[in-house]
Design an enzyme around this catalytic site. Sequence first.
Site, PDB file in Angstrom:
ATOM      1  N   HIS A   1     -13.578 -43.149   0.296  1.00 24.65           N
ATOM      2  CA  HIS A   1     -15.021 -42.908   0.228  1.00 24.65           C
ATOM      3  C   HIS A   1     -15.754 -43.600   1.366  1.00 24.65           C
ATOM      4  O   HIS A   1     -15.220 -44.496   2.035  1.00 24.65           O
ATOM      5  CB  HIS A   1     -15.573 -43.404  -1.115  1.00 24.65           C
ATOM      6  CG  HIS A   1     -15.402 -44.889  -1.296  1.00 24.65           C
ATOM      7  ND1 HIS A   1     -16.235 -45.824  -0.711  1.00 24.65           N
ATOM      8  CD2 HIS A   1     -14.489 -45.587  -2.005  1.00 24.65           C
ATOM      9  CE1 HIS A   1     -15.839 -47.029  -1.042  1.00 24.65           C
ATOM     10  NE2 HIS A   1     -14.770 -46.923  -1.830  1.00 24.65           N
TER      11      HIS A   1
ATOM     12  N   GLU B   1     -10.806 -46.755  -8.913  1.00 26.04           N
ATOM     13  CA  GLU B   1     -10.424 -47.987  -8.238  1.00 26.04           C
ATOM     14  C   GLU B   1      -9.961 -49.044  -9.245  1.00 26.04           C
ATOM     15  O   GLU B   1     -10.207 -48.938 -10.450  1.00 26.04           O
ATOM     16  CB  GLU B   1     -11.606 -48.507  -7.412  1.00 26.04           C
ATOM     17  CG  GLU B   1     -11.371 -49.814  -6.652  1.00 26.04           C
ATOM     18  CD  GLU B   1     -10.223 -49.778  -5.655  1.00 26.04           C
ATOM     19  OE1 GLU B   1      -9.053 -49.650  -6.092  1.00 26.04           O
ATOM     20  OE2 GLU B   1     -10.481 -49.909  -4.447  1.00 26.04           O
TER      21      GLU B   1
END
Length: 369
Positions: free
Chosen positions: A177, A251
């Site tokens: 990202h 994550e």
Amino acid sequence: MKVIVEADGGSRGNPGPAGFGAVVWSADHRSILAETSSAIGRATNNVAEYRGLIAGLQAASEVGATEADVYMDSKLVVEQMAGRWRVKHPDLAPLHQQARDIANTFDRISYTWIPRDKNSHADGLANKAMDVAAGEVADPPDPVVSQENSATTEVVTNPAGWTGARGAPTRLLLLRHGQTELSVQRRYSGRGNPALTDLGVQQARAAARYLGDKGGIDAVVASPLQRAHDTAAAAAKALDLDVEVDEDLIETDFGAWEGLTFSEAAERDPELHRKWLRDTAVPPPAGESFDTVAERVRRAQQRIVAERAGRTVLVVSHVTPIKTLLRMALDAGPAILYRLHLDLASLSIAEFYPDGAASVRLVNQTSYL
């Protein structure tokens, strides 16, 4: 008469040498009533899959079928034909309409996704067709160098030739990202959900432009966290695809260290922090160990490979899941997690073969930013 249609198509390179295969079975799946296959030159996986479906439906119609249960290992084609997914790509729209026109001649028809190993007969026909296509559109033995465009000096090789891997790999394009405020401040950013900064949005758009120009991507799968989903959405728009969310690509849960800098976490829990940096089985306080992350990332990888065998999938996630996927492809030990560096909005590529082999083609590309 009721029949079973199994169809498959594929491309080596996506786009690349392509072909399809289809087989029509009796309703009890004991007798083959018809089979067909063909090389179709250079095409994408999805085009080849649709061509296989069309050929299978035509073959079923020719043997007098009035009902058909269609089984394919292309989730995209199955979902589009079932009406659950929209057809966005202009190359697929006419093929989809052609398939629907044939399907409408049946009294009843159904579409079901199956894993690739359950579609072995059609897969075998498609692979033989791709062998023919590869001979028809094979690259010249020496690269042709254009004086106008030096990019044509690139020679793409298949790492399977060095490993003995068999079958078409599932290629994962691993995109991290873009920037968030926590990444600017170099703070642990796990399950928190910071948005992309203005620069992060620009990074996502730059990656999207690059991937859109590159093309050949069949699906976009992302972590549920906003920073990853927003990065994925930019790419999906450029590719005319939808974003699918996989919870296992989230994550690491850094627990009590969430939002802390490295120094702050080390000061808060000095002994635990030292152990955590040496042992992937050690979790942060109230958090998740890297070993636990690896377990769920492997689930995601296995799911993607099973559902999209031989396809190219953009996976938009975070630094730890991407490092873990690269570690899996390299069959490397845990130390690699501490030695790999992945920049924000960077691209890496890992390929996973049907026989369990894997390779890494690219790590941490950022030239498009």
